[in-house]
Scaffold this motif. Sequence first.
Motif, PDB file in Angstrom:
ATOM      1  N   ILE B  32     -20.916  68.220  55.155  1.00 26.60           N
ATOM      2  CA  ILE B  32     -21.734  68.129  56.344  1.00 26.60           C
ATOM      3  C   ILE B  32     -22.737  67.008  56.182  1.00 26.60           C
ATOM      4  N   ALA B  33     -23.133  66.467  57.336  1.00 23.92           N
ATOM      5  CA  ALA B  33     -24.007  65.298  57.324  1.00 23.92           C
ATOM      6  C   ALA B  33     -25.452  65.731  57.495  1.00 23.92           C
ATOM      7  N   LEU B  34     -26.287  65.226  56.631  1.00 22.80           N
ATOM      8  CA  LEU B  34     -27.725  65.445  56.736  1.00 22.80           C
ATOM      9  C   LEU B  34     -28.352  64.126  57.152  1.00 22.80           C
ATOM     10  N   SER B  35     -29.246  64.171  58.124  1.00 22.46           N
ATOM     11  CA  SER B  35     -29.959  62.949  58.469  1.00 22.46           C
ATOM     12  C   SER B  35     -31.439  63.264  58.673  1.00 22.46           C
ATOM     13  N   ASP B  36     -32.153  62.362  59.309  1.00 20.14           N
ATOM     14  CA  ASP B  36     -33.617  62.441  59.228  1.00 20.14           C
ATOM     15  C   ASP B  36     -34.225  63.747  59.727  1.00 20.14           C
ATOM     16  N   ARG B  37     -33.623  64.348  60.769  1.00 17.34           N
ATOM     17  CA  ARG B  37     -34.169  65.622  61.246  1.00 17.34           C
ATOM     18  C   ARG B  37     -34.066  66.688  60.167  1.00 17.34           C
ATOM     19  N   GLY B  38     -32.907  66.724  59.499  1.00 20.96           N
ATOM     20  CA  GLY B  38     -32.713  67.685  58.426  1.00 20.96           C
ATOM     21  C   GLY B  38     -33.657  67.417  57.264  1.00 20.96           C
ATOM     22  N   TRP B  39     -33.756  66.160  56.856  1.00 20.40           N
ATOM     23  CA  TRP B  39     -34.640  65.818  55.737  1.00 20.40           C
ATOM     24  C   TRP B  39     -36.094  66.189  56.050  1.00 20.40           C
ATOM     25  N   ASN B  40     -36.541  65.899  57.278  1.00 22.74           N
ATOM     26  CA  ASN B  40     -37.913  66.250  57.655  1.00 22.74           C
ATOM     27  C   ASN B  40     -38.156  67.747  57.553  1.00 22.74           C
ATOM     28  N   SER B  41     -37.156  68.512  57.985  1.00 25.45           N
ATOM     29  CA  SER B  41     -37.316  69.966  57.948  1.00 25.45           C
ATOM     30  C   SER B  41     -37.343  70.459  56.507  1.00 25.45           C
ATOM     31  N   GLY B  79     -31.296  50.045  55.569  1.00 23.85           N
ATOM     32  CA  GLY B  79     -31.981  51.179  54.936  1.00 23.85           C
ATOM     33  C   GLY B  79     -31.695  52.525  55.569  1.00 23.85           C
ATOM     34  N   ASP B  80     -31.216  52.511  56.813  1.00 20.55           N
ATOM     35  CA  ASP B  80     -30.853  53.785  57.457  1.00 20.55           C
ATOM     36  C   ASP B  80     -29.529  54.287  56.885  1.00 20.55           C
ATOM     37  N   ALA B  81     -29.438  55.593  56.702  1.00 24.65           N
ATOM     38  CA  ALA B  81     -28.168  56.164  56.254  1.00 24.65           C
ATOM     39  C   ALA B  81     -28.109  57.627  56.665  1.00 24.65           C
ATOM     40  N   ILE B  82     -26.897  58.127  56.838  1.00 26.13           N
ATOM     41  CA  ILE B  82     -26.697  59.569  56.920  1.00 26.13           C
ATOM     42  C   ILE B  82     -26.156  59.993  55.566  1.00 26.13           C
ATOM     43  N   TRP B  83     -26.321  61.270  55.223  1.00 27.60           N
ATOM     44  CA  TRP B  83     -26.026  61.721  53.874  1.00 27.60           C
ATOM     45  C   TRP B  83     -24.972  62.812  53.882  1.00 27.60           C
ATOM     46  N   SER B  84     -24.007  62.663  53.012  1.00 26.83           N
ATOM     47  CA  SER B  84     -22.949  63.654  52.897  1.00 26.83           C
ATOM     48  C   SER B  84     -23.347  64.699  51.847  1.00 26.83           C
ATOM     49  N   VAL B  85     -23.360  65.967  52.270  1.00 25.96           N
ATOM     50  CA  VAL B  85     -23.618  67.048  51.299  1.00 25.96           C
ATOM     51  C   VAL B  85     -22.522  68.086  51.441  1.00 25.96           C
ATOM     52  N   SER B  86     -22.267  68.826  50.368  1.00 26.71           N
ATOM     53  CA  SER B  86     -21.225  69.845  50.475  1.00 26.71           C
ATOM     54  C   SER B  86     -21.848  71.123  51.012  1.00 26.71           C
ATOM     55  N   ARG B  87     -21.113  71.757  51.890  1.00 25.58           N
ATOM     56  CA  ARG B  87     -21.585  72.966  52.550  1.00 25.58           C
ATOM     57  C   ARG B  87     -21.949  74.041  51.526  1.00 25.58           C
ATOM     58  N   GLY B  88     -21.031  74.270  50.601  1.00 21.39           N
ATOM     59  CA  GLY B  88     -21.291  75.286  49.588  1.00 21.39           C
ATOM     60  C   GLY B  88     -22.464  74.909  48.703  1.00 21.39           C
ATOM     61  N   PRO B 289     -18.625  68.976  65.380  1.00 25.18           N
ATOM     62  CA  PRO B 289     -19.231  68.208  64.286  1.00 25.18           C
ATOM     63  C   PRO B 289     -19.358  66.708  64.536  1.00 25.18           C
ATOM     64  N   PHE B 290     -19.062  66.227  65.738  1.00 21.62           N
ATOM     65  CA  PHE B 290     -18.858  64.784  65.902  1.00 21.62           C
ATOM     66  C   PHE B 290     -20.124  63.938  65.944  1.00 21.62           C
ATOM     67  N   TYR B 291     -21.281  64.584  66.033  1.00 19.43           N
ATOM     68  CA  TYR B 291     -22.506  63.797  65.912  1.00 19.43           C
ATOM     69  C   TYR B 291     -23.163  64.027  64.551  1.00 19.43           C
ATOM     70  N   GLY B 292     -22.532  64.850  63.711  1.00 22.76           N
ATOM     71  CA  GLY B 292     -23.127  65.139  62.405  1.00 22.76           C
ATOM     72  C   GLY B 292     -24.500  65.784  62.519  1.00 22.76           C
ATOM     73  N   GLN B 293     -24.727  66.602  63.564  1.00 26.15           N
ATOM     74  CA  GLN B 293     -26.066  67.139  63.797  1.00 26.15           C
ATOM     75  C   GLN B 293     -26.150  68.661  63.720  1.00 26.15           C
ATOM     76  N   GLY B 294     -25.045  69.341  63.472  1.00 26.76           N
ATOM     77  CA  GLY B 294     -25.074  70.806  63.487  1.00 26.76           C
ATOM     78  C   GLY B 294     -26.129  71.380  62.563  1.00 26.76           C
ATOM     79  N   MET B 295     -26.078  70.993  61.286  1.00 30.05           N
ATOM     80  CA  MET B 295     -27.043  71.520  60.328  1.00 30.05           C
ATOM     81  C   MET B 295     -28.443  70.975  60.609  1.00 30.05           C
ATOM     82  N   ASN B 296     -28.507  69.714  60.996  1.00 33.15           N
ATOM     83  CA  ASN B 296     -29.820  69.131  61.284  1.00 33.15           C
ATOM     84  C   ASN B 296     -30.528  69.880  62.408  1.00 33.15           C
ATOM     85  N   CYS B 297     -29.757  70.231  63.435  1.00 32.68           N
ATOM     86  CA  CYS B 297     -30.332  70.942  64.574  1.00 32.68           C
ATOM     87  C   CYS B 297     -30.813  72.333  64.155  1.00 32.68           C
ATOM     88  N   GLY B 298     -30.016  73.012  63.322  1.00 33.03           N
ATOM     89  CA  GLY B 298     -30.420  74.333  62.843  1.00 33.03           C
ATOM     90  C   GLY B 298     -31.685  74.257  62.003  1.00 33.03           C
TER      91      GLY B 298
END
Lengths: 435, 435
Positions: B32-41, B79-88, B289-298
């Motif tokens: 799953i993709a983590l990006s700035d919203r997720g990192w901020n949270s 410098g911008d990037a999205i980050w790949s992390v494993s769900r488990g 999953p196509f915007y990579g935002q599911g986890m970030n939104c949660g």
Amino acid sequence: MSLARNGYKVGLYEGRPDSRKTCIYQGKSIDIALSDRGWNSLERIGVRSDIKTHAVPMSHRAIHSVHGEVSILPYGREGDAIWSVSRGGINDQLLDFADDEANITTYFGHRLADIDFETSTTTFKVANGTELVVESDFVFGADGANSKVRRLAQSLPRVSYSKTYMQQCYIELNIPANADGTHQLDKNALHIWPRNDLMLIALPNSDGTFTCTLFLNFSGEPSFESLREPQAVETFFATYFADALPYLDNPVDSFMAKTAAPLFLVQVFPWSFNNKVGLIGDAAHAIVPFYGQGMNCGFEDCAELDALIGLYEHDWDQIVPVYEKSRKENADAIAELSKRNFAEMSHLSGDPKFQLRKRIEAKFSNQFPSLWTPLYSMVTFSPDVMYSDALRIGDRQERIMEQIMSLPNIEDDWDKQIIMDQLLCFASAEFGDKS
Amino acid sequence: MSLARNGYKVGLYEGRPDSRKTCIYQGKSIDIALSDRGWNSLERIGVRSDIKTHAVPMSHRAIHSVHGEVSILPYGREGDAIWSVSRGGINDQLLDFADDEANITTYFGHRLADIDFETSTTTFKVANGTELVVESDFVFGADGANSKVRRLAQSLPRVSYSKTYMQQCYIELNIPANADGTHQLDKNALHIWPRNDLMLIALPNSDGTFTCTLFLNFSGEPSFESLREPQAVETFFATYFADALPYLDNPVDSFMAKTAAPLFLVQVFPWSFNNKVGLIGDAAHAIVPFYGQGMNCGFEDCAELDALIGLYEHDWDQIVPVYEKSRKENADAIAELSKRNFAEMSHLSGDPKFQLRKRIEAKFSNQFPSLWTPLYSMVTFSPDVMYSDALRIGDRQERIMEQIMSLPNIEDDWDKQIIMDQLLCFASAEFGDKS
């Protein structure tokens, strides 16, 4: 009926008793609007004129302001009207017509218990408690907004479904006839008392009465939840609907006695399963009543199916996918329009600027009918325009009219030629012949 | 975790066993993709840097054409990037952090059986078969896309609900690491093989492997339904993904062995019931999953709740309605964006005109950052812009870019000053300071 006319043996299974022998519409006297799409569909099966006998034409809106002034806003051009029919009445008439068809057998008191979606074998619970298993080539679920066929189908894989409630609920009220059987209010109008988040409407019946519907938020202030005491309800009616009070039959008691009914939309996809079971009418697309198109859209489903049976010469492998695709797109469009029209009726229709916009559009449309048919007329009086096209064209018209309405001094200048010229310029660029 | 930090005693009930002791993610290794919203949270609860240790940054898309050419399209600015992390992996890390909180007690193997929505009394079935009744002040259903809390809530009156399936389903495939543990493909890219209605993507893992996902229609041609024979599947891969074949680990066998998983969105309202039970994360708003935002939104739901607890000083009568209103609006916006982005990834991203548009936007945004942040960057790298605002602004940008892309010779002229000037003119009119 069109299935029967096309030579199919049709079994019509109804869970309730025969409405012609037992009253089943308590609290559901709600009037429904028939317009050109509905009439065209009824014409296909030759019952248009019989139904029209009991329908009351409404050529205009009568908009009642909170101070009691009434504005008249025509629905379309001279001669255009929507028609008020009683829900029970038209159902009973259609059942009579079905009785006359040799290919239709009607079974009342047969409640659907289960369907096998692979074989379209259906099981009904009969009133005496026994179960009846029925085999057929195809089953149509025409069982309304709370369709059991649809609920059973929801357990199949990959069935998309939505049920969306509006904030408003509704109860029905009544305006009795004068002692001589005439109407107390203009009988060729749909009466609207628009009050932003809430609204009262009245549709004429042929017996001199009006059936009224009060739309009001479920919660908040004021709402069905907040108005618990007769005194508060009386104040509510006096505040919002003072000019309707002399006509309404006991509104406070009715308000206290009745349970507010919810308003919801249902969308589902697919509408067919293994080419053995299909959905039609409200079962496939329950909408809210604010465009007066619920019944018209359901009837149009039938007309489309009838046309496709002819076009594809009874090849159901072709008929069903085309029916599903074309009607789904149109049902989604009228669902969207029906939602939007609550705001238009309850909020905008009381707004002088909105009424002015309607007048400008009507005038322009009269001058340039090939360039501009107002959205309401496309939906209501232009059965050749699909709902989905009406929605798309309407959105483009909306953007143009926003520009027109933001012209300085539009209130004073609206009737001048310069405004028509400006609109002609915008409309030609957007809709004119590009060849 | 933020509830615990705010002083609340939190019981965390999980129906499955502890994933750190029992493998529960078979077939769900999906990255799953983590990006700035997720990192901020995550920063709010102080675990950002620990999570980042195991994440792989992806600064650009690597778009693989059917002929094997690869185009690079940066996700944002330098410098911008999205980050790949494993769900488990991230789940296990978060459970470890929860163990360290004195206010959190975690119960595994407790499966929710029932909730009383008036009192928030919950009943759990414990692994040994006994039932456990738990009293609490408030229950959050954080139980994912198939939330039991939400399913129980659907039987309450006036709960709107929708579940929408996409045509595509998915299976996961794998690209192993090189013998020396390095990545076989560019490891700082999200790899996309866009093929219109179908698409393969690959996200890098920190161990040198890539987790791939194949998105393909459920039915039609080609589809999971039509590809039944190994030979046909081999031809399918050779036709669409020839350049990926050398890297993929046994794709044909995997394809044959795996069951395609559906893709669906869930929307529901309300998100809270009697101020005793609430929904959060995928339980309230499952998206695709196509915007990579599911986890970030949660995660953003949690951050918003945390902020509101502070703002309203623990007054839950104020917190819950504001949480529900603000997050619902944003969740609906990212749901819409996530749906639209399938077409963008699978269809448009392979289109040279689309890639050109992205480059023009990026160039303009670099010159006039206060006038224009591309939609993708607003969603992904601008956590201060709400999803709902991003959607609205993005639609206005879309209309402007349509005009720019329809300029004659745009392919040749795009890098000239005149294009930037034209865009500046449009953008200033639309977004410029109106004061």
